[in-house]
Write an enzyme that holds these catalytic residues in place. Structure first.
Site, PDB file in Angstrom:
ATOM      1  N   LYS A 152      -1.917  -1.472  -3.883  1.00 35.74           N
ATOM      2  CA  LYS A 152      -2.999  -0.335  -3.849  1.00 35.74           C
ATOM      3  C   LYS A 152      -2.119   0.779  -3.822  1.00 35.74           C
ATOM      4  O   LYS A 152      -1.057   0.978  -3.043  1.00 35.74           O
ATOM      5  CB  LYS A 152      -3.725  -0.477  -2.529  1.00 35.74           C
ATOM      6  CG  LYS A 152      -4.760   0.547  -2.282  1.00 35.74           C
ATOM      7  CD  LYS A 152      -5.147   0.440  -1.048  1.00 35.74           C
ATOM      8  CE  LYS A 152      -6.096   1.685  -0.692  1.00 35.74           C
ATOM      9  NZ  LYS A 152      -6.353   1.872   0.632  1.00 35.74           N
ATOM     10  N   LYS A 165       0.821  -1.190  -0.005  1.00 35.10           N
ATOM     11  CA  LYS A 165       0.069  -0.098   0.057  1.00 35.10           C
ATOM     12  C   LYS A 165       0.944   1.141   0.005  1.00 35.10           C
ATOM     13  O   LYS A 165       1.646   1.589   0.906  1.00 35.10           O
ATOM     14  CB  LYS A 165      -1.008   0.032   1.248  1.00 35.10           C
ATOM     15  CG  LYS A 165      -1.817   1.174   1.316  1.00 35.10           C
ATOM     16  CD  LYS A 165      -2.990   0.929   2.404  1.00 35.10           C
ATOM     17  CE  LYS A 165      -3.635   2.334   2.508  1.00 35.10           C
ATOM     18  NZ  LYS A 165      -4.709   2.160   3.577  1.00 35.10           N
TER      19      LYS A 165
HETATM   20  C1  PBG Z   1      -7.536   2.970   5.447  1.00 39.17           C
HETATM   21  C2  PBG Z   1      -7.755   2.837   4.122  1.00 39.17           C
HETATM   22  C3  PBG Z   1      -7.648   3.957   3.155  1.00 39.17           C
HETATM   23  C4  PBG Z   1      -8.152   3.533   1.869  1.00 39.17           C
HETATM   24  C5  PBG Z   1      -8.547   2.209   2.143  1.00 39.17           C
HETATM   25  N1  PBG Z   1      -8.305   1.740   3.441  1.00 39.17           N
HETATM   26  C6  PBG Z   1      -7.253   5.295   3.425  1.00 39.17           C
HETATM   27  C7  PBG Z   1      -5.848   5.851   3.643  1.00 39.17           C
HETATM   28  O1  PBG Z   1      -4.950   5.007   3.513  1.00 39.17           O
HETATM   29  O2  PBG Z   1      -5.667   7.077   3.845  1.00 39.17           O
HETATM   30  C8  PBG Z   1      -8.249   4.226   0.743  1.00 39.17           C
HETATM   31  C9  PBG Z   1      -9.117   3.849  -0.183  1.00 39.17           C
HETATM   32  C10 PBG Z   1      -9.380   4.756  -1.468  1.00 39.17           C
HETATM   33  O3  PBG Z   1      -8.718   5.888  -1.523  1.00 39.17           O
HETATM   34  O4  PBG Z   1     -10.607   4.526  -2.266  1.00 39.17           O
HETATM   35  N2  PBG Z   1      -6.183   2.933   5.921  1.00 39.17           N
END
Ligand code: PBG
Length: 329
Positions: A251, A198
């Site tokens: 992601k 991520k």
């Molecule tokens: C929680 C999380 C996030 C997203 C999914 N789980 C936000 C972040 O890391 O700020 C983002 C999903 C999206 O932008 O569609 N940590």
């Protein structure tokens, strides 16, 4: 005999008609591979639009059954839940409260649509007053103090009936902590879909509006990955596999297709890709202005993520894409 070698080759022969093109297509998109994210909010009888994500709403628990049945009619079989609680605190306690929003939402969906697979995002950022994904100690996000809280949240969601938990906090060893807490509480069957690679991304912007989870100080770059790194993404995935992840994820998706392709070539686990909020809003905004054709642009994005190697795609286009796919059978 051809005058020159290869003169008989005409690649356009295989593109002559829609049926011919579809006969030789290398990549298929199916509704069963799409996961619809759902924002669950506090309150009753609320369906509240997310301004930065046209077409996406926040639903109170009592409104979920109707929405999930609409998704099912479109052909969507899996949803991913995010909670937006009424009150937030330093420790993100609503993330792991037994009577919290997400456990209630899971139970409601399992009651009204038992065949739908329910995944629940496991993170603290929507629940903490400071908006970080872990607890703060000495001004820093503390990894090891966060692990038991994530593990508690995962156990609560599994107990409520979640089929899949998705740790997204990017804390080291979160998968191992969650796996052993699930096993110790009798949830050996619960799947861990880890947000392994991520990246710290500006494409999460609209989500943070939706979830009210923008960090109140600093940013997420001490735990989410640098977008310059690809080998490190492989290390993150390797580590999650070692800790017992069933499904690994990359992601965002669109700006990270090379990471998806590399992970696909390297690992044998099911691979998920998250087509995140900003990637959705870009297409929505441009097509809203008439600068892009929404349907073909969205399907091109989703097909490219499949082509790169994702088995499943989490996308805010899930319902629309599933309906488009039905129209083109
Ligand atoms: C929680 C999380 C996030 C997203 C999914 N789980 C936000 C972040 O890391 O700020 C983002 C999903 C999206 O932008 O569609 N940590």
């Amino acid at each position: 005999m051809f005058e020159e070698e290869g003169a008989g080759v005409r690649l356009r022969r295989l593109r002559v008609s829609d049926s011919m093109r579809r006969l030789v297509n290398e990549t298929d998109l199916q509704a069963s591979r799409l996961i619809a994210p759902i924002f669950v909010r506090y309150g009753e009888r609320v369906v509240e639009p997310v301004e930065a994500m046209p077409g996406v709403n926040r639903y109170s628990v009592d409104q979920l059954a109707g929405y999930v049945s609409r998704l099912q009619n479109a052909g969507i079989r899996t949803v991913l839940l995010f909670g937006i609680p009424e009150s937030k605190d330093e420790q993100g306690s609503q993330a792991y409260a037994s009577d919290g929003l997400v456990p209630r939402a899971i139970a409601e969906i399992k009651r009204t649509a038992p065949s739908v697979l329910v995944a629940a995002d496991v993170c603290l950022c929507e629940y903490t007053s400071h908006g970080h994904c872990g607890v703060i100690k000495g001004g820093r996000v503390d990894n090891d103090l966060t692990l038991p809280l994530l593990a508690r949240a995962a156990v609560e969601y599994a107990r409520a009936g979640a089929d899949i938990v998705g740790p997204s906090a990017m804390m080291d060893r979160q998968v191992g902590a969650i796996r052993s807490a699930l096993d110790d509480s009798g949830h050996q069957e619960t799947i861990v879909m880890s947000y392994s690679a991520k990246f710290a991304s500006s494409f999460y912007g609209p989500f943070r509006e939706a979830a009210g989870s923008t960090p109140s100080f600093g940013d997420r770059r001490t735990y989410q990955m640098s977008n310059a790194n690809s080998r490190e993404a492989m290390r993150e995935i390797e580590e999650d596999i070692r800790e017992g992840a069933d499904v690994v994820m990359v992601k965002p998706a669109l700006a990270y297709l090379d990471i998806i392709a590399k992970a696909r070539a390297r690992f044998n686990l099911p691979l998920a890709a998250y087509n995140v909020s900003g990637e959705y809003s870009m297409v929505k905004a441009a097509s809203g202005h008439g600068w892009l054709d929404e349907r073909t642009a969205a399907m091109e994005v989703l097909t490219s993520i499949r082509r790169a190697g994702a088995d499943m795609i989490i996308t805010y286009f899930a319902e629309q894409a599933a309906n488009w796919l039905k129209e083109t059978v």
